[in-house]
Design a protein around this motif. Structure first.
Motif, PDB file in Angstrom:
ATOM      1  N   LYS A   1      47.966  25.343  53.224  1.00  0.00           N
ATOM      2  CA  LYS A   1      47.251  24.193  52.632  1.00  0.00           C
ATOM      3  C   LYS A   1      46.441  24.723  51.450  1.00  0.00           C
ATOM      4  CE  LYS A   1      43.463  22.765  54.522  1.00  0.00           C
ATOM      5  NZ  LYS A   1      42.485  22.016  55.305  1.00  0.00           N
ATOM      6  N   GLY A   2      47.165  24.971  50.357  1.00  0.00           N
ATOM      7  CA  GLY A   2      46.579  25.672  49.216  1.00  0.00           C
ATOM      8  C   GLY A   2      45.422  24.950  48.562  1.00  0.00           C
ATOM      9  N   HIS A   3      45.299  23.643  48.821  1.00  0.00           N
ATOM     10  CA  HIS A   3      44.183  22.911  48.208  1.00  0.00           C
ATOM     11  C   HIS A   3      42.837  23.344  48.787  1.00  0.00           C
ATOM     12  CE1 HIS A   3      45.631  20.618  51.672  1.00  0.00           C
ATOM     13  NE2 HIS A   3      44.441  20.083  51.786  1.00  0.00           N
ATOM     14  N   ALA A   4      42.864  24.118  49.890  1.00  0.00           N
ATOM     15  CA  ALA A   4      41.606  24.659  50.419  1.00  0.00           C
ATOM     16  C   ALA A   4      41.266  25.986  49.750  1.00  0.00           C
ATOM     17  CB  ALA A   4      41.690  24.821  51.935  1.00  0.00           C
ATOM     18  N   SER A   5      41.656  26.134  48.502  1.00  0.00           N
ATOM     19  CA  SER A   5      41.456  27.386  47.765  1.00  0.00           C
ATOM     20  C   SER A   5      39.993  27.791  47.702  1.00  0.00           C
ATOM     21  CB  SER A   5      41.998  27.243  46.346  1.00  0.00           C
ATOM     22  OG  SER A   5      41.312  26.191  45.675  1.00  0.00           O
ATOM     23  N   ALA A   6      39.115  26.832  47.579  1.00  0.00           N
ATOM     24  CA  ALA A   6      37.687  27.180  47.456  1.00  0.00           C
ATOM     25  C   ALA A   6      37.229  27.944  48.694  1.00  0.00           C
ATOM     26  CB  ALA A   6      36.851  25.917  47.256  1.00  0.00           C
ATOM     27  N   ALA A   7      37.662  27.473  49.859  1.00  0.00           N
ATOM     28  CA  ALA A   7      37.284  28.157  51.103  1.00  0.00           C
ATOM     29  C   ALA A   7      37.931  29.533  51.178  1.00  0.00           C
ATOM     30  CB  ALA A   7      37.689  27.305  52.305  1.00  0.00           C
ATOM     31  N   LEU A   8      39.189  29.628  50.748  1.00  0.00           N
ATOM     32  CA  LEU A   8      39.871  30.927  50.788  1.00  0.00           C
ATOM     33  C   LEU A   8      39.206  31.914  49.838  1.00  0.00           C
ATOM     34  CD1 LEU A   8      42.188  32.782  51.703  1.00  0.00           C
ATOM     35  CD2 LEU A   8      43.540  31.860  49.803  1.00  0.00           C
TER      36      LEU A   8
ATOM     37  N   GLY B   1      38.781  32.699  33.530  1.00  0.00           N
ATOM     38  CA  GLY B   1      38.856  33.378  34.822  1.00  0.00           C
ATOM     39  C   GLY B   1      40.268  33.390  35.357  1.00  0.00           C
ATOM     40  N   ARG B   2      40.406  33.839  36.613  1.00  0.00           N
ATOM     41  CA  ARG B   2      41.739  33.878  37.214  1.00  0.00           C
ATOM     42  C   ARG B   2      41.829  33.008  38.454  1.00  0.00           C
ATOM     43  NH1 ARG B   2      41.406  40.129  39.657  1.00  0.00           N
ATOM     44  NH2 ARG B   2      39.352  39.861  40.574  1.00  0.00           N
ATOM     45  N   LEU B   3      40.722  32.330  38.787  1.00  0.00           N
ATOM     46  CA  LEU B   3      40.705  31.543  40.024  1.00  0.00           C
ATOM     47  C   LEU B   3      41.310  30.159  39.787  1.00  0.00           C
ATOM     48  CD1 LEU B   3      37.242  32.518  41.578  1.00  0.00           C
ATOM     49  CD2 LEU B   3      39.473  33.630  41.824  1.00  0.00           C
ATOM     50  N   MET B   4      42.633  30.114  39.734  1.00  0.00           N
ATOM     51  CA  MET B   4      43.355  28.859  39.642  1.00  0.00           C
ATOM     52  C   MET B   4      42.958  27.991  40.831  1.00  0.00           C
ATOM     53  SD  MET B   4      45.956  27.958  37.442  1.00  0.00           S
ATOM     54  CE  MET B   4      47.193  29.243  37.222  1.00  0.00           C
ATOM     55  N   ALA B   5      42.895  26.682  40.620  1.00  0.00           N
ATOM     56  CA  ALA B   5      42.425  25.815  41.704  1.00  0.00           C
ATOM     57  C   ALA B   5      43.407  25.731  42.866  1.00  0.00           C
ATOM     58  CB  ALA B   5      42.110  24.419  41.164  1.00  0.00           C
ATOM     59  N   HIS B   6      44.633  26.133  42.658  1.00  0.00           N
ATOM     60  CA  HIS B   6      45.519  26.391  43.783  1.00  0.00           C
ATOM     61  C   HIS B   6      45.780  27.900  43.809  1.00  0.00           C
ATOM     62  CE1 HIS B   6      47.276  22.056  44.218  1.00  0.00           C
ATOM     63  NE2 HIS B   6      46.102  22.197  44.780  1.00  0.00           N
TER      64      HIS B   6
ATOM     65  N   VAL C   1      44.968  36.706  42.242  1.00  0.00           N
ATOM     66  CA  VAL C   1      43.675  36.898  42.894  1.00  0.00           C
ATOM     67  C   VAL C   1      43.833  37.893  44.041  1.00  0.00           C
ATOM     68  CG1 VAL C   1      41.781  35.749  44.091  1.00  0.00           C
ATOM     69  CG2 VAL C   1      43.060  34.526  42.308  1.00  0.00           C
ATOM     70  N   PRO C   2      43.045  38.974  44.051  1.00  0.00           N
ATOM     71  CA  PRO C   2      43.192  39.979  45.111  1.00  0.00           C
ATOM     72  C   PRO C   2      43.036  39.359  46.503  1.00  0.00           C
ATOM     73  CG  PRO C   2      41.739  40.776  43.365  1.00  0.00           C
ATOM     74  CD  PRO C   2      41.998  39.337  43.065  1.00  0.00           C
ATOM     75  N   GLY C   3      43.989  39.644  47.359  1.00  0.00           N
ATOM     76  CA  GLY C   3      43.940  39.126  48.726  1.00  0.00           C
ATOM     77  C   GLY C   3      44.796  37.891  48.939  1.00  0.00           C
ATOM     78  N   VAL C   4      45.178  37.224  47.859  1.00  0.00           N
ATOM     79  CA  VAL C   4      46.041  36.041  48.003  1.00  0.00           C
ATOM     80  C   VAL C   4      47.482  36.521  48.170  1.00  0.00           C
ATOM     81  CG1 VAL C   4      46.960  33.980  46.883  1.00  0.00           C
ATOM     82  CG2 VAL C   4      44.524  34.510  46.725  1.00  0.00           C
ATOM     83  N   GLU C   5      48.067  36.171  49.297  1.00  0.00           N
ATOM     84  CA  GLU C   5      49.390  36.675  49.633  1.00  0.00           C
ATOM     85  C   GLU C   5      50.490  35.944  48.872  1.00  0.00           C
ATOM     86  OE1 GLU C   5      50.898  39.697  50.989  1.00  0.00           O
ATOM     87  OE2 GLU C   5      49.080  39.294  52.123  1.00  0.00           O
ATOM     88  N   HIS C   6      50.288  34.652  48.654  1.00  0.00           N
ATOM     89  CA  HIS C   6      51.335  33.868  48.007  1.00  0.00           C
ATOM     90  C   HIS C   6      50.732  32.635  47.349  1.00  0.00           C
ATOM     91  CE1 HIS C   6      55.370  32.702  47.094  1.00  0.00           C
ATOM     92  NE2 HIS C   6      55.328  31.602  47.789  1.00  0.00           N
ATOM     93  N   ALA C   7      51.372  32.204  46.268  1.00  0.00           N
ATOM     94  CA  ALA C   7      50.931  30.995  45.573  1.00  0.00           C
ATOM     95  C   ALA C   7      51.283  29.773  46.415  1.00  0.00           C
ATOM     96  CB  ALA C   7      51.603  30.902  44.206  1.00  0.00           C
ATOM     97  N   THR C   8      50.288  28.956  46.682  1.00  0.00           N
ATOM     98  CA  THR C   8      50.529  27.739  47.456  1.00  0.00           C
ATOM     99  C   THR C   8      49.766  26.577  46.836  1.00  0.00           C
ATOM    100  OG1 THR C   8      48.690  28.375  48.891  1.00  0.00           O
ATOM    101  CG2 THR C   8      50.916  28.905  49.673  1.00  0.00           C
TER     102      THR C   8
END
Lengths: 321, 283
Positions: free
Chosen positions: B79-86, B109-114, B119-126
């Motif tokens: 549920k990639g829209h929870a990016s802020a929490a991630l 920056g690099r913090l795409m909203a999805h 971003v370090p630690g992000v396993e996959h684009a969702t």
């Protein structure tokens, strides 16, 4: 029967042998199947640990392949062009192309290769769709030998690749012993000539182009024939050279007139070296009747005769200008 | 599986207090992001915070300084829209500086909203729903085939389960007996148009997963005493596990809780102060 017992006569069969050969040498090469029939008898039977069947679930196939690639393995994801370019397109876009993961998407039954099965299994839009995907290399070989050289050439490319294959037996394009090395992004000149250029991709279009060149030669016109096996990245220098040295270009493809090889060539030349271009491709309609691959293409406007007529039209342009 | 039957792997109460503190910090970051230039999906971020914090603080074997460590446990935020929490959870865990959260959605920056792999630690684009479980299945399959120790976790939204590709992946996970795979469903019962059961019903949800061959259980998605042991315990041999986590959309900000209006928010200064006040009061 061992997979390599008989020489393959179709690009599909040749690919499957080439893939197995690669995978025997490198356990990072995996084969992801989607119930296509045949890979389980050949690849899975010999290398079960490098084989995964996703079942009839192409969306899951593509995303799983992306994940497999993200771990450092080199998966080949197998489906038909109709499903790769439509049903599983979002998975290719987001999971494979966006992160530029080294998945080799190998799609059979491209263009009208599914023939009598009709539009459900035809893929007359895959080039138009997939060449807009950033990071994706898009290839289509012209014969059996070129298929093998292509697979070897792309096995270790760093990014994702789409390989467009057919289904049925195809004749060789290159004389035995005179096969050129396969270089991604580099068109192959099959015939020299300075009157008109015919640019083709895929087995039947290249065959039509060569036959048309013969017919044109009989009329005294020397046609250059380019096998544009790489749709992306496009060999712009070869196209510009053809535009500069010949009267113009005819494109031939087993694909819609819209957005495929002809579209790519016209876009490139419009910017780099405007020249007369005539496109021979599938008319913008769904195939209405069953028939053989060649019969359906002819009915849709793709045949040797159509290439000859287009080339003569280009030559007329030169005379009148 | 019942919590009582599990080994008491949760640390002393001090750990739970630390988890609550981290969760509060993550929720404050989420609200700050929601008050930023592009807003964020605040409701579904707040519902998933405790699950994310439990995973990253107590369960996942990860090395923040070495995000690509080959033996890491994988986490995919389907549920990639929870990016802020991630992003906030990753920052709190040390994957990148907390200060970088202020760049969420900004061109410099690099913090795409999805989520994006940059971003370090992000396993996959969702962000397009229905992809994450398939990706997790692929990771789990490779780990199994190659004899690697990685566990794979994936967090799905409940509305997301309406995507058909989720069930293609669910079928494959059970078929390949991926007992290194744990899925969590953030069951907050709301999607944009309203309650899931009014819009496109999902129940009986646990039975659906079981029918697909999964070990399915329910857990309180905001109780660390339940979450941590449930997540730490690997699936029993032979099948993947799913935890249907009972959660509250907008959790922690009373006036956003259980409300479809809290799905996405771009908070003005006043709304931000009000939300932050409500959050701190509840904590």
């Amino acid at each position: 029967m061992p997979a390599t017992a008989a020489p393959p006569d179709s690009d599909r069969a040749a690919y499957r042998c080439a893939l197995l050969d690669l995978a025997r040498r490198d356990s990072r090469i995996w084969c992801l199947d989607s119930d296509l029939g045949g890979l389980e008898r050949q690849f899975e039977a010999e290398l079960p640990r490098q084989y995964v069947d996703a079942g009839i679930a192409e969306a899951n196939l593509m995303t799983m392949a992306a994940a497999v690639a993200s771990t450092g393995l080199l998966p080949f994801a197998n489906t038909m062009a109709a499903f790769a370019s439509a049903r599983a397109l979002e998975q290719i876009k987001i999971d494979i192309a966006y992160p530029a993961l080294p998945v080799r998407i190998v799609a059979t039954h491209s263009g009208f290769a599914a023939a009598h099965l009709g539009p459900t299994h035809h893929a007359q839009q895959d080039l138009a769709v997939l060449r807009t995907m950033p990071n994706l290399t898009v290839l289509t070989p012209a014969d059996v030998g070129e298929t093998v050289r292509l697979i070897d050439a792309v096995a270790y490319l760093p990014g994702p690749v789409y390989v467009r294959l057919g289904r049925s037996p195809i004749p060789p394009v290159y004389p035995a012993g005179a096969e050129p090395a396969f270089v991604v992004g580099q068109a192959v000149e099959l015939r020299a000539g300075d009157d008109v250029t015919i640019v083709a991709a895929g087995p039947l279009p290249v065959r039509f182009a060569l036959d048309a060149a013969d017919a044109l030669a009989a009329r005294g016109h020397a046609a250059r024939v380019l096998n544009l096996h790489t749709i992306k990245p496009l060999d712009v220098p070869a196209l510009v050279d053809a535009a500069e040295r010949t009267a113009g270009l005819v494109t031939v493809e087993d694909h819609s007139l819209l957005g495929g090889l002809g579209g790519a060539v016209a876009e490139a030349l419009a910017e780099h070296r405007p020249a007369p271009v005539r496109r021979v491709g599938i008319a913008d309609a769904f195939c209405p009747r069953p028939g053989s691959h060649a019969e359906q293409l002819a009915a849709a406007g793709v045949s040797t005769d159509a290439v000859v007529a287009a080339a003569l039209a280009v030559l007329t342009t030169r005379v009148s200008s | 599986m019942s919590v009582e039957a599990l080994p008491t792997s949760l640390g002393p109460a001090g750990d739970v207090l630390a988890l609550h503190r981290t969760a509060l910090a993550v929720r404050e970051h989420v609200l700050a992001i929601a008050a930023g230039p592009v807003g964020t999906h605040v409701g579904g971020s707040l519902s998933s915070v405790d699950i994310l914090v439990a995973l990253y603080q107590e369960v996942l074997r990860v090395r923040p300084a070495e995000p690509d460590w080959p033996d890491r446990d994988y986490f995919v935020l389907s549920k990639g829209h929870a990016s802020a929490a991630l992003y906030a959870t990753l920052a709190e865990r040390g994957f990148f500086p907390v200060a970088e959260l202020a760049s969420y959605g900004r061109a410099d920056g690099r913090l795409m909203a999805h989520p994006t792999r940059a971003v370090p630690g992000v396993e996959h684009a969702t962000g397009s729903l229905g992809h994450g479980l398939s990706f997790a299945v692929g990771l789990a399959l490779v780990a199994r085939r190659t004899g690697r120790p990685n566990r794979v976790f994936v967090l799905l939204g409940d509305g997301e389960l309406q995507e058909g590709s989720v069930w293609e992946a669910a079928m494959a996970a059970a078929h390949y007996e991926l007992d290194n795979l744990t899925a969590i469903v953030d069951r907050n019962r709301l999607q944009i148009n309203g309650f899931t059961e009014d819009r496109m019903g999902l129940e009986p949800l646990v039975d659906k997963w079981r029918a697909f061959g999964w070990q399915a259980s329910e857990v309180d998605g905001h109780d660390f005493g339940e979450l941590v042991p449930a997540l730490r315990t690997p699936p029993a041999a032979g099948a993947p596990a799913v935890l249907v986590a009972d959660t509250v959309k907008g959790r922690g900000v009373r006036h956003l809780e259980h409300r479809k209006q809290g799905h996405f928010a771009k908070l003005g200064a006043q709304a931000y102060e009000r939300a932050l006040g409500a959050l701190r009061q509840a904590a």
